[in-house]
Design a protein around this motif. Structure first.
Motif: not given
Ligand SMILES: [Zn+2]
Length: 284
Positions: A149-160, A203-210
């Protein structure tokens, strides 16, 4: 910006209006091809999360932290009620553990992963099994559901990281993430200048859309099961942003809200893809 888009390798970006609230040196960019929003650079110091960086210099008040998250934690337990019943659940980036504390009476087993080192005593006082890194979990321990929950946007390499998490899933297991949406109505339709100078955070390195979550799934070697649009903040909060240019409307003007109104507003925003929050499910 001359870096390639993390998701689609696109090289064309537009600069989004707004400011990064804690770092005026950063700019906000949106990929023209896939809409991924990113910052001009990553400016998170080493061991930032381990050392409670998100809390600044404030002393860590765990009860207050739990109180602030309570509404979200209850919503999440209710939303996931069917999936967590009698299953093994891991919450990645569990913070003070509000979600796993509330979920554990329904589950077979709960565990957490959290970098923040000052929470160790709190976990043992509450008999919670929380480790600092995924690799600290026993190698053969698998889960039916992994939440973040509200973690993935903090990650430098979210896919990894998603790929790494998927190695801890049972064959029919799911990873469910909750993230802020790049298409929040306050930014994309209302164009609230004050909100655009408040919401972006280093801290929010990425913001995604659907739509671009499909690309994230592909990059992680996973399947995207669904994306749900969720609205965390009610109409009172938005009216307050537009009228006063300030946060807190959901508290100051809560008299404007009702359950029916919030549900109806959320449904309209969801149908337009303009909610503040996305929930996505991934499987192997
Ligand atoms: Zn892109």
């Amino acid at each position: 910006m001359n870096k390639k888009c993390y998701l689609c390798d696109g090289t064309e970006h537009i600069q989004r209006p707004g400011k990064v609230r804690d770092n005026p040196n950063l700019d906000i960019f949106e990929c023209v091809n896939c809409g991924l929003v990113t910052l001009s650079e990553t400016a998170i110091p080493q061991n930032f999360y381990e050392l409670s960086g998100m809390h600044g210099d404030n002393p860590l008040d765990i009860d207050e932290w739990l109180r602030q998250l309570e509404r979200d934690d209850l919503r999440r337990v209710e939303y996931l009620s069917d999936i967590i019943t009698n299953t093994c659940v891991l919450d990645f980036g569990c913070g003070p553990g509000g979600f796993i504390l509330k979920a554990r009476s329904k589950t077979k087993q709960v565990a957490g992963v959290e970098l923040e080192s000052r929470l160790a005593d709190h976990y043992s006082d509450n008999n919670l099994n929380v480790v600092q890194n995924i690799n600290d979990l026993p190698e053969n321990q698998k889960f039916d559901l992994i939440t973040a929950f509200h973690v993935v946007e903090h990650l430098e390499q979210p896919a990894t990281i998603l790929k790494e998490l998927s190695s801890k899933l049972n064959p029919h297991g799911k990873i469910i993430i909750e993230i802020p949406s790049a298409n929040d109505v306050l930014l994309t339709l209302y164009n609230s200048k004050s909100f655009s100078e408040f919401t972006y955070w280093s801290c929010h390195l990425f913001l995604f859309n659907a739509a671009n979550l499909k690309l994230l799934a592909k990059k992680a070697g996973l399947k995207l099961d669904f994306v749900d649009h969720v609205q965390r903040y009610p109409l009172s909060n938005h009216l307050h942003w537009l009228s006063k240019g300030a946060p807190g409307g959901h508290q100051k003007w809560s008299v404007l809200d009702s359950d029916d109104l919030s549900k109806a507003y959320e449904a309209r925003l969801a149908s337009l893809g303009l909610t503040d929050t996305l929930i996505a499910s991934f499987s192997i």
